[in-house]
Write a protein that holds these residues in place. Structure first.
Motif, PDB file in Angstrom:
ATOM      1  N   GLY A   1     -12.196   5.051 -16.659  1.00 25.06           N
ATOM      2  CA  GLY A   1     -11.406   6.200 -16.241  1.00 25.06           C
ATOM      3  C   GLY A   1     -11.216   6.305 -14.739  1.00 25.06           C
ATOM      4  N   VAL A   2     -11.359   5.201 -14.018  1.00 21.67           N
ATOM      5  CA  VAL A   2     -11.220   5.207 -12.560  1.00 21.67           C
ATOM      6  C   VAL A   2     -10.194   4.161 -12.145  1.00 21.67           C
ATOM      7  CG1 VAL A   2     -12.408   4.817 -10.359  1.00 21.67           C
ATOM      8  CG2 VAL A   2     -13.575   6.008 -12.200  1.00 21.67           C
ATOM      9  N   ASP A   3      -9.334   4.543 -11.195  1.00 19.92           N
ATOM     10  CA  ASP A   3      -8.415   3.602 -10.564  1.00 19.92           C
ATOM     11  C   ASP A   3      -9.001   3.175  -9.230  1.00 19.92           C
ATOM     12  OD1 ASP A   3      -6.594   3.811 -12.593  1.00 19.92           O
ATOM     13  OD2 ASP A   3      -5.125   4.973 -11.459  1.00 19.92           O
ATOM     14  N   TYR A   4      -8.996   1.876  -8.959  1.00 23.59           N
ATOM     15  CA  TYR A   4      -9.483   1.327  -7.688  1.00 23.59           C
ATOM     16  C   TYR A   4      -8.318   0.661  -6.971  1.00 23.59           C
ATOM     17  CZ  TYR A   4     -14.076   1.656  -9.933  1.00 23.59           C
ATOM     18  OH  TYR A   4     -15.203   2.091 -10.571  1.00 23.59           O
ATOM     19  N   VAL A   5      -8.178   0.936  -5.688  1.00 27.14           N
ATOM     20  CA  VAL A   5      -7.177   0.260  -4.867  1.00 27.14           C
ATOM     21  C   VAL A   5      -7.920  -0.485  -3.769  1.00 27.14           C
ATOM     22  CG1 VAL A   5      -5.195   0.532  -3.346  1.00 27.14           C
ATOM     23  CG2 VAL A   5      -5.412   1.985  -5.367  1.00 27.14           C
ATOM     24  N   LEU A   6      -7.755  -1.802  -3.730  1.00 29.68           N
ATOM     25  CA  LEU A   6      -8.380  -2.639  -2.706  1.00 29.68           C
ATOM     26  C   LEU A   6      -7.324  -2.958  -1.654  1.00 29.68           C
ATOM     27  CD1 LEU A   6      -9.956  -3.201  -5.481  1.00 29.68           C
ATOM     28  CD2 LEU A   6     -10.829  -5.166  -4.283  1.00 29.68           C
ATOM     29  N   ILE A   7      -7.592  -2.577  -0.427  1.00 23.88           N
ATOM     30  CA  ILE A   7      -6.653  -2.755   0.669  1.00 23.88           C
ATOM     31  C   ILE A   7      -7.204  -3.815   1.612  1.00 23.88           C
ATOM     32  CG2 ILE A   7      -5.435  -1.634   2.565  1.00 23.88           C
ATOM     33  CD1 ILE A   7      -5.919   1.040   1.044  1.00 23.88           C
ATOM     34  N   GLY A   8      -6.429  -4.861   1.795  1.00 20.69           N
ATOM     35  CA  GLY A   8      -6.847  -5.941   2.672  1.00 20.69           C
ATOM     36  C   GLY A   8      -6.713  -5.559   4.130  1.00 20.69           C
ATOM     37  N   ARG A   9      -7.601  -6.089   4.944  1.00 19.54           N
ATOM     38  CA  ARG A   9      -7.552  -5.898   6.389  1.00 19.54           C
ATOM     39  C   ARG A   9      -7.374  -7.263   7.044  1.00 19.54           C
ATOM     40  NH1 ARG A   9     -11.953  -1.718   8.353  1.00 19.54           N
ATOM     41  NH2 ARG A   9     -10.217  -1.057   9.620  1.00 19.54           N
ATOM     42  N   ALA A  10      -7.163  -7.258   8.349  1.00 21.88           N
ATOM     43  CA  ALA A  10      -6.940  -8.514   9.067  1.00 21.88           C
ATOM     44  C   ALA A  10      -8.125  -9.467   8.905  1.00 21.88           C
ATOM     45  CB  ALA A  10      -6.667  -8.233  10.534  1.00 21.88           C
ATOM     46  N   THR A  11      -9.334  -8.922   8.847  1.00 22.46           N
ATOM     47  CA  THR A  11     -10.518  -9.769   8.742  1.00 22.46           C
ATOM     48  C   THR A  11     -10.792 -10.257   7.311  1.00 22.46           C
ATOM     49  OG1 THR A  11     -11.929  -7.828   8.500  1.00 22.46           O
ATOM     50  CG2 THR A  11     -11.641  -8.699  10.727  1.00 22.46           C
ATOM     51  N   THR A  12     -10.061  -9.726   6.338  1.00 20.03           N
ATOM     52  CA  THR A  12     -10.260 -10.167   4.952  1.00 20.03           C
ATOM     53  C   THR A  12      -9.954 -11.653   4.802  1.00 20.03           C
ATOM     54  OG1 THR A  12      -9.577  -7.967   4.200  1.00 20.03           O
ATOM     55  CG2 THR A  12      -9.679  -9.684   2.541  1.00 20.03           C
ATOM     56  N   ALA A  13      -8.957 -12.128   5.508  1.00 20.42           N
ATOM     57  CA  ALA A  13      -8.551 -13.531   5.392  1.00 20.42           C
ATOM     58  C   ALA A  13      -9.529 -14.485   6.066  1.00 20.42           C
ATOM     59  CB  ALA A  13      -7.160 -13.723   5.988  1.00 20.42           C
ATOM     60  N   THR A  14     -10.247 -13.998   7.089  1.00 21.24           N
ATOM     61  CA  THR A  14     -11.090 -14.903   7.879  1.00 21.24           C
ATOM     62  C   THR A  14     -12.583 -14.742   7.619  1.00 21.24           C
ATOM     63  OG1 THR A  14     -11.045 -13.332   9.712  1.00 21.24           O
ATOM     64  CG2 THR A  14      -9.381 -15.084   9.725  1.00 21.24           C
ATOM     65  N   SER A  15     -13.000 -13.632   7.037  1.00 18.34           N
ATOM     66  CA  SER A  15     -14.428 -13.416   6.763  1.00 18.34           C
ATOM     67  C   SER A  15     -14.918 -14.393   5.702  1.00 18.34           C
ATOM     68  CB  SER A  15     -14.663 -11.991   6.253  1.00 18.34           C
ATOM     69  OG  SER A  15     -14.333 -11.040   7.219  1.00 18.34           O
TER      70      SER A  15
END
Length: 117
Positions: A78-92
């Motif tokens: 019963g929960v919606d999750y939204v994952l938002i990428g940041r600039a460091t998501t690609a390099t971490s």
């Protein structure tokens, strides 16, 4: 994990932004909001602010894997999750992202549990 777990329309994302809880980490932002329904859903976002199309696609691929490996086993129904990428998501490193997402999800589940009471 089937396609029924994906938020497909803009109102789902807007509802999470306006009415949900938010957890911010270095590599990813996660928004979660309760809704009517028994199943959980997730959505992915990577804006032009974080880079060109190649970078955004890399971020979305990484978030998709995280949603399947980390979010799926512990998602609240019963929960919606939204994952938002940041600039460091690609390099971490992937392990760092997984650790951050687990920590953020624990925080959000605590907040959503308090909101129920």
């Amino acid at each position: 994990m089937s396609d029924k777990h994906i938020i497909t329309s803009r109102p789902g994302f807007i509802r999470a932004r306006n009415h949900g809880e938010k957890a911010i980490s270095k590599g990813v932002i996660i928004q979660a909001v309760r809704r009517d329904g028994a199943d959980w859903r997730y959505g992915l976002t990577a804006t032009k602010k974080i880079g060109n199309a190649v970078t955004r696609n890399r971020v979305k691929r990484r978030l998709r894997v995280i949603a399947k490996q980390v979010l799926a086993p512990i998602a609240m129904s019963g929960v919606d999750y939204v994952l938002i990428g940041r600039a460091t998501t690609a390099t971490s490193s992937f392990d760092e992202l997984v650790t951050e997402v687990k920590k953020s999800l624990r925080y959000l589940h605590r907040k959503l549990g308090e909101a129920e009471k």
